[in-house]
Design a protein around this motif. Structure first.
Motif, PDB file in Angstrom:
ATOM      1  N   SER A 157      51.659  24.312  39.258  1.00 51.97           N
ATOM      2  CA  SER A 157      50.216  24.429  39.426  1.00 51.97           C
ATOM      3  C   SER A 157      49.557  24.994  38.180  1.00 51.97           C
ATOM      4  O   SER A 157      48.365  25.295  38.178  1.00 51.97           O
ATOM      5  N   GLY A 158      50.327  25.145  37.108  1.00 54.94           N
ATOM      6  CA  GLY A 158      49.761  25.665  35.862  1.00 54.94           C
ATOM      7  C   GLY A 158      50.823  26.338  35.032  1.00 54.94           C
ATOM      8  O   GLY A 158      51.975  25.915  35.007  1.00 54.94           O
ATOM      9  N   SER A 159      50.448  27.412  34.359  1.00 49.90           N
ATOM     10  CA  SER A 159      51.366  28.125  33.484  1.00 49.90           C
ATOM     11  C   SER A 159      52.554  28.674  34.262  1.00 49.90           C
ATOM     12  O   SER A 159      52.425  29.112  35.407  1.00 49.90           O
ATOM     13  N   ARG A 172      49.937  20.221  37.667  1.00 49.72           N
ATOM     14  CA  ARG A 172      50.241  19.813  36.297  1.00 49.72           C
ATOM     15  C   ARG A 172      51.554  19.033  36.285  1.00 49.72           C
ATOM     16  O   ARG A 172      52.583  19.528  36.732  1.00 49.72           O
ATOM     17  N   SER A 181      44.132  29.185  38.698  1.00 48.26           N
ATOM     18  CA  SER A 181      44.400  29.215  37.268  1.00 48.26           C
ATOM     19  C   SER A 181      43.179  29.684  36.488  1.00 48.26           C
ATOM     20  O   SER A 181      42.069  29.187  36.688  1.00 48.26           O
ATOM     21  N   HIS A 182      43.378  30.629  35.577  1.00 52.18           N
ATOM     22  CA  HIS A 182      42.266  31.115  34.751  1.00 52.18           C
ATOM     23  C   HIS A 182      41.765  30.005  33.830  1.00 52.18           C
ATOM     24  O   HIS A 182      40.585  29.972  33.478  1.00 52.18           O
ATOM     25  N   ASN A 208      46.950  16.926  34.195  1.00 56.17           N
ATOM     26  CA  ASN A 208      46.607  17.941  35.192  1.00 56.17           C
ATOM     27  C   ASN A 208      45.596  17.309  36.149  1.00 56.17           C
ATOM     28  O   ASN A 208      44.474  16.994  35.755  1.00 56.17           O
ATOM     29  N   SER A 227      52.379  32.017  36.002  1.00 54.38           N
ATOM     30  CA  SER A 227      51.719  32.230  37.289  1.00 54.38           C
ATOM     31  C   SER A 227      51.910  31.031  38.217  1.00 54.38           C
ATOM     32  O   SER A 227      51.027  30.682  38.983  1.00 54.38           O
ATOM     33  N   GLU A 231      48.146  24.071  30.073  1.00 51.26           N
ATOM     34  CA  GLU A 231      47.864  23.596  31.430  1.00 51.26           C
ATOM     35  C   GLU A 231      47.204  22.224  31.458  1.00 51.26           C
ATOM     36  O   GLU A 231      47.543  21.389  32.293  1.00 51.26           O
ATOM     37  N   HIS A 257      46.552  31.279  26.319  1.00 52.81           N
ATOM     38  CA  HIS A 257      47.699  31.721  27.108  1.00 52.81           C
ATOM     39  C   HIS A 257      47.591  33.217  27.400  1.00 52.81           C
ATOM     40  O   HIS A 257      46.979  33.969  26.643  1.00 52.81           O
ATOM     41  N   THR A 269      40.515  30.165  27.630  1.00 51.72           N
ATOM     42  CA  THR A 269      41.596  29.296  28.088  1.00 51.72           C
ATOM     43  C   THR A 269      42.910  29.542  27.350  1.00 51.72           C
ATOM     44  O   THR A 269      43.875  28.782  27.538  1.00 51.72           O
TER      45      THR A 269
END
Length: 377
Positions: A319-321, A349, A331-332, A297, A324, A151, A99, A97
């Motif tokens: 939607s996350g980082s 998020r 999201s990973h 989130n 991306s 995230e 970065h 998880t």
């Protein structure tokens, strides 16, 4: 940004605090000399940088000689991981998880023959202590763990992680990008050997960050940017003086406002989350108990996050980082928690900040509920 925007993407970046901007302006217009010049203006700038460095170090309980300025957290991460690669040990441990700056740098290290172990996290995004402890071997030279997930907002027990690492003679690199300026940090108490900072995540300017390196470790670090030998020959290049001054001011303001920010932001974040969880089927991703106060989130099953983000228009969420954001790829981080591709792609998020107002949160709640009713209809 226009006043009619509602900005709820503070984990991606923050508005520069007006006090920070005011502190920087003279260093663009009046005090613009090179801090490495030997004339009187250069010397006075060197003194200003030294004072600023002290202010930054003070926020994290460090010594000013342990601070190396970088362009941001990504460069700091690269310097830390690659800079220790001359160790006679071969193993790096990190988490799925982390970065992308950590994960991609670790992939590079694998290509150079290093053994990198990517540990899974638990379904609430917290770390399995036994798994970590048993994974660290005598051949491990570096454990990498973020303090706060960008995230989900999940907070990790860094002190415990550092104890596990040090028991086997390994060092700890902690990515505190989402934590610095928001919560108290004392590098000595936590046992952090190296730590990354990015000013624009806590109301400072973009393009400036730092790597904290413990005085016990700094002699082991090897430069990754060669040139004029600035910053103890660890990071060559002309110093970004306005950025350093702005980062210092952001640290000063954070130290003064941290508790006040936490109380106010937590209150409106909790209200936002409580109301949005009334939407049928919605749930929070990650730990609710071990989480920073500005982040929520939320998964809205059956509602594509990309569609919702675009429909929200001037309500800015992600939607996350930011690496991306608004992507067709799940999201990973959320995948690592065990979410299906579909649920990961239906997650939003919300990250609040110092300038978020109650009225903005009330309007966001109303608008999100309206749109989800329309989509589901």
């Amino acid at each position: 940004m226009a006043d009619d925007y509602i900005y709820l993407d503070n984990n991606a970046t923050t508005k520069t605090d007006p006090g920070v901007l005011a502190s920087m302006m003279p260093y663009f217009t009046d005090y613009y000399a090179n801090a490495n010049s030997s004339h009187i203006s250069g010397i006075s700038l060197t003194e200003a940088v030294e004072d600023a460095t002290w202010q930054i170090a003070d926020l994290i309980g460090a010594n000013e000689k342990e601070i190396i300025f970088t362009s941001g957290a990504t460069e700091a991460i690269n310097l830390a991981i690659k800079g220790l690669a001359n160790s006679n040990k071969n193993k790096i441990i990190t988490f799925t998880t982390e970065h992308k700056a950590v994960l991609e740098t670790c992939k590079y290290m694998e290509s150079k023959g290093f053994n990198v172990e990517y540990l899974p996290v638990q379904s609430d995004s917290t770390i399995d202590d036994d798994l970590l402890k048993n994974s660290i071997t005598e051949d491990t030279y570096l454990v990498i763990a973020m303090m706060c997930n960008n995230e989900t907002g999940t907070l990790h027990d860094i002190k415990k992680i550092s104890e596990f690492a040090h028991q086997k003679g390994a060092l700890l690199l902690c990515d505190t990008t989402q934590a610095v300026g928001k919560i108290p940090i004392d590098v000595s108490d936590l046992g952090i050997d190296m730590m990354t900072i990015s000013a624009h995540k806590f109301y400072g300017p973009k393009g400036i960050g730092a790597l904290y390196v413990s005085r016990n470790v700094i002699s082991e670090l090897n430069t990754q940017m060669h040139g004029g030998g600035q910053q103890k020959n660890l990071r060559s290049g002309t110093l970004n003086v306005p950025g350093v001054i702005g980062m210092s001011k952001a640290c000063e303001i954070a130290k003064a406002e941290m508790k006040r920010d936490e109380i106010r932001i937590r209150k409106i974040r909790d209200f936002l989350e409580m109301e949005l969880l009334k939407i049928d089927g919605s749930f929070v991703n990650g730990s609710v108990e071990n989480r920073i106060y500005n982040t929520s989130n939320i998964c809205f099953p059956g509602v594509w996050s990309e569609q919702l983000i675009l429909s929200l228009g001037k309500i800015l969420v992600s939607s996350g980082s930011a690496c991306s954001a608004v992507t067709s790829e799940p999201s990973h981080v959320l995948k690592a928690l065990g979410l299906s591709d579909e649920d990961a792609l239906c997650s939003i998020r919300f990250s609040l900040g110092r300038f978020t107002t109650e009225d903005e949160i009330n309007y966001t709640i109303t608008r999100v509920k309206e749109l989800i009713r329309q989509f589901k209809a």
